[in-house]
Design an enzyme around this catalytic site. Structure first.
Site, PDB file in Angstrom:
ATOM      1  N   GLU A   1      63.505  48.115  62.781  1.00 33.34           N
ATOM      2  CA  GLU A   1      63.675  46.986  63.903  1.00 33.34           C
ATOM      3  C   GLU A   1      62.450  45.888  64.083  1.00 33.34           C
ATOM      4  O   GLU A   1      61.200  46.601  63.966  1.00 33.34           O
ATOM      5  CB  GLU A   1      63.906  47.737  65.336  1.00 33.34           C
ATOM      6  CG  GLU A   1      64.294  46.724  66.717  1.00 33.34           C
ATOM      7  CD  GLU A   1      64.918  47.608  67.941  1.00 33.34           C
ATOM      8  OE1 GLU A   1      65.178  47.036  68.854  1.00 33.34           O
ATOM      9  OE2 GLU A   1      64.421  48.808  67.728  1.00 33.34           O
TER      10      GLU A   1
ATOM     11  N   SER B   1      32.778  71.161  72.306  1.00 29.20           N
ATOM     12  CA  SER B   1      32.620  72.240  73.216  1.00 29.20           C
ATOM     13  C   SER B   1      32.804  73.542  72.734  1.00 29.20           C
ATOM     14  O   SER B   1      32.235  74.569  73.275  1.00 29.20           O
ATOM     15  CB  SER B   1      33.323  71.834  74.553  1.00 29.20           C
ATOM     16  OG  SER B   1      34.527  72.223  74.450  1.00 29.20           O
TER      17      SER B   1
ATOM     18  N   CYS C   1      69.203  50.512  67.144  1.00 26.91           N
ATOM     19  CA  CYS C   1      68.401  51.425  67.627  1.00 26.91           C
ATOM     20  C   CYS C   1      68.959  51.937  69.224  1.00 26.91           C
ATOM     21  O   CYS C   1      69.942  52.959  68.887  1.00 26.91           O
ATOM     22  CB  CYS C   1      66.910  50.896  68.148  1.00 26.91           C
ATOM     23  SG  CYS C   1      65.785  52.020  68.296  1.00 26.91           S
TER      24      CYS C   1
ATOM     25  N   LYS D   1      71.088  41.875  69.426  1.00 28.75           N
ATOM     26  CA  LYS D   1      71.140  43.299  70.172  1.00 28.75           C
ATOM     27  C   LYS D   1      71.938  43.185  71.395  1.00 28.75           C
ATOM     28  O   LYS D   1      71.698  42.227  71.874  1.00 28.75           O
ATOM     29  CB  LYS D   1      69.955  43.972  69.963  1.00 28.75           C
ATOM     30  CG  LYS D   1      69.786  45.440  70.250  1.00 28.75           C
ATOM     31  CD  LYS D   1      68.460  45.995  70.410  1.00 28.75           C
ATOM     32  CE  LYS D   1      68.266  47.477  70.933  1.00 28.75           C
ATOM     33  NZ  LYS D   1      66.996  48.053  70.736  1.00 28.75           N
TER      34      LYS D   1
END
Length: 737
Positions: free
Chosen positions: A82, A396, A212, A150
């Protein structure tokens, strides 16, 4: 009388029909032997592409590589992701006319250079009659075949397509192509169809697109298209990685062809295109519910093409065996746009090219692999696109910073393996830049050049965290230092005492909670100050050029609770674990310990999480633990986060859900936990507006990014745009001369 007339008319009509039928049956044309199509062999390709927002030169190169690969393999159709021309993550840049202008320029370059018979499907935004659409552009050797907009936009979670685009509805029409495109063409073309009408080739192969989000909608285009006889459905997508999400996406694709039949091509972006998201590829070719080809989910290749040879007669056979499909498809009268090309494999093709692809097992990563590989690939893209010399991490010895170190080590391992093959130009270029003339012979050597770690201890730190930090750094090969920051903290306290006449104390030394918190925070903030100084100057100390990016190490649960100091080590350049839960991080550390031989990680996982910011009153592990400080466990925080975001719960609805979820607790205890969570969530929400950009993994992330929606990693060369400006300047110069 009327009945006699009607009967007479009917008899005349019957005679005419029978006479015409006899004429047709006896004609020479009809009596010729009919050519029966036994099969329709077609080779198709799809791809993962690592496109970078607004980096038109890079995007053009990747698209050209994918097209060349598909064409050389004799594919008839190539699907790309896309918005593959501008990049999916342009966000508010989609509102700029420049973005569309440069997209047309790239498209013209692709069309002009395209010489094979392969049909190519790319994505870009197009402005038409007052609206901007997210479009698929299908082109061949003769130019654009069709533009398909789309119809359903993604507007939830990380997606805001409705902010930039309009959902299309309406008939197909003739679209006049813009002069900025037509003026660049070597083959003249002025218009093309714009709409949703499917395509049909000269050999009667039918195909259409969905994009999509349309796959996820209740009435997906693939359903009506399949019932209308369309054989091939393509889906160019921009779908990001979330833990445990890929299987949902793939199940939808597989189930839709299992239900409707057909050949489904899915293409997805892969990589970090300029923001928090990592797009996880896994492009697919599926036939009648069977996976024929699948691209990888994670990796460092910018272009990955997969192909399959398919017998499309299997689509008709599959659908024809289901009476219910025939009943629902009956009466569909779909019109098609003619695709002026044959896209089946010629019968004269070599035998091996006509071998039909068989099904292959679906490949899915475990959550532990996703936690390691997703952020690692995201970080690699960030490293190479920012042109930094490496990363700096305050290590750490706790689970969170160790998780970041492990992810960075895996990133180096992926890069070294690609570098060793000498086939990935982009990886080779970045590794050689970072090594600066040195020989790279192992993952650890590469990690020693990229990752710089420092243990920043105080008098409140324990010997055990120091040893864990040192052991992990030695195991992964990072460039490691140890720093005691007591002098920095005392200097700030001295300045405070001189200007106020007050000296704060910890609660264990008679101070108030306010004093205690201030003393903890100043230690954390001093670590951030030192981290940025080391990030700027460590390359100089080592005789190298460039700079380091500072890595943060706060997990999603601590961010949600606000259990962090504003502008401490949480304020970094990027945070690979900022959207990963503590529970998942611990599982990932155990997996990494076994997978990569980092055995020290198991010791780190088993130690209770602690900030080590108060004086230690015990002899062994530090007496200050995170869960005691927060007033809730990390498991509880994960539950609160999912109900808040995914379940869309306020305090009341969350309380009701937790009553049944935590039956071992009384109603009063559940209510107290809910009240405590919402209190701290509210008072610490301001911290989310300054939180370090984090890799997105959990969809209950509290990361706040509200207004100026543009990428935070740019291709700073702006090469395509600079060339365009230079051309304009040259035109002006020539015009004035």
């Amino acid at each position: 009388m009327l009945d006699d007339v009607i009967a007479s008319d009917i008899q005349v009509i019957k005679s005419l029909v029978l006479s015409e039928l006899h004429s047709v049956l006896s004609s020479k044309e009809f009596t010729k032997p009919m050519k029966v199509v036994i099969n329709q062999l077609i080779k198709v390709s799809t791809c993962n592409l690592n496109q970078h927002s607004l980096s038109f030169s890079t995007n053009l190169k990747n698209l050209s590589t994918a097209i060349a690969t598909a064409s050389s393999s004799k594919s008839s159709y190539l699907l790309t992701p896309e918005l593959s021309i501008p990049g999916y993550g342009c966000e508010d840049h989609f509102l700029e006319s420049d973005t569309e202008l440069h997209s047309w320029e790239v498209l013209a370059t692709l069309v002009n250079s395209h010489e094979s018979n392969c049909i190519v499907d790319v994505g870009m935004g197009i402005y038409v009659n007052g609206a901007r659409y997210n479009c698929r552009v299908i082109f061949g050797r003769e130019g654009i075949v069709m533009i398909r907009p789309k119809t359903s936009l993604a507007n939830d979670g990380n997606y805001r397509e409705g902010r930039y685009f309009t959902a299309f509805s309406g008939p197909t029409f003739a679209y006049t192509l813009p002069p900025c495109y037509t003026s660049l063409l070597t083959h003249p073309q002025t218009s093309c169809p714009f709409g949703l009408t499917p395509l049909k080739s000269l050999d009667s192969i039918t195909l259409t697109s969905e994009t999509c989000e349309e796959l996820f909608t209740p009435s997906s285009p693939h359903i009506t298209s399949s019932l209308s006889g369309v054989q091939i459905i393509t889906n160019g997508s921009g779908s990001h990685h979330e833990l445990r999400k890929l299987n949902q996406r793939l199940e939808l694709i597989i189930s839709c062809t299992k239900k409707c039949g057909g050949l489904y091509l899915y293409s997805n972006q892969r990589g970090n295109d300029g923001g928090r998201l990592y797009y996880d590829g896994s492009s697919l070719i599926v036939l009648n519910g069977e996976v024929l080809a699948q691209a990888s989910q994670f990796g460092l290749k910018d272009v990955e093409v997969v192909s399959a040879t398919v017998d499309l007669s299997e689509v008709d056979s599959y659908r024809g065996s289901r009476p219910s499909f025939g009943e629902q498809s009956r009466g569909n009268k779909t019109t098609f746009i003619t695709l002026n090309t044959h896209i089946t494999l010629p019968s004269t093709s070599p035998r091996h090219e006509r071998t039909v692809s068989t099904s292959s097992p679906l490949k899915l990563s475990t959550p532990e692999e996703e936690c390691l590989l997703g952020p690692a690939c995201w970080m690699w893209d960030y490293l190479r696109r920012s042109s930094s010399s490496g990363y700096f991490l305050p290590l750490s010895g706790g689970a969170d910073s160790s998780a970041v170190a492990a992810i960075t080590y895996v990133m180096c391992d992926l890069a070294y393996k690609e570098y060793s093959t000498k086939t990935n130009y982009e990886v080779n270029e970045t590794v050689e830049r970072i090594m600066d003339g040195k020989v790279c012979e192992s993952t650890e050597i590469l990690c020693g050049e990229i990752l710089h770690t420092t243990y920043m201890g105080t008098s409140n730190s324990s010997i055990k965290t120091y040893e864990r930090s040192k052991n992990l750094a030695e195991k992964i090969g990072s460039y490691h230092l140890t720093a005691n920051i007591d002098d920095m903290v005392l200097s700030v306290l001295s300045v405070f005492a001189k200007c106020t006449g007050k000296e704060p104390a910890f609660t264990s030394r008679g101070g108030t909670k306010r004093e205690d918190l201030a003393l903890q925070n100043i230690q954390a903030r001093m670590r951030m100050v030192l981290a940025y100084m080391l990030a700027q100057l460590l390359p100089w100390c080592r005789g190298k050029s460039g700079f380091l990016l500072v890595l943060g190490s706060g997990n999603v649960d601590e961010c949600l609770r606000g259990y962090l100091t504003k502008y401490d080590c949480s304020s970094a350049d990027l945070n690979p674990i900022g959207s990963i839960s503590k529970v998942d991080l611990k599982s990932m550390l155990k997996f990494a310990a076994d997978k990569h031989g980092l055995t020290v990680l198991r010791e780190i996982v088993e130690a209770p999480p602690t900030a080590e910011l108060r004086p230690n009153e015990g002899e062994n592990e530090h007496s200050q633990t995170d869960e005691d400080d927060m007033g809730m466990t990390y498991e509880e925080l994960g539950v609160f986060g999912r109900l808040r975001k995914i379940g869309r719960c306020g305090p009341v609805s969350m309380y009701k859900k937790l009553l049944s979820r935590w039956p071992e607790l009384s109603a009063e205890e559940v209510a107290a936990k809910v009240n405590r969570f919402f209190f701290y969530y509210a008072v610490n929400r301001h911290k989310m507006t300054t939180i370090t950009p984090s890799y997105h993994a959990e969809n209950y992330s509290p990361d706040d990014n509200r207004f100026d929606l543009r990428p935070f990693i740019y291709d700073s060369s702006w090469s395509w745009q600079k060339d365009a400006l230079e051309a304009l300047v040259e035109n002006e110069r020539v015009g004035f001369c």
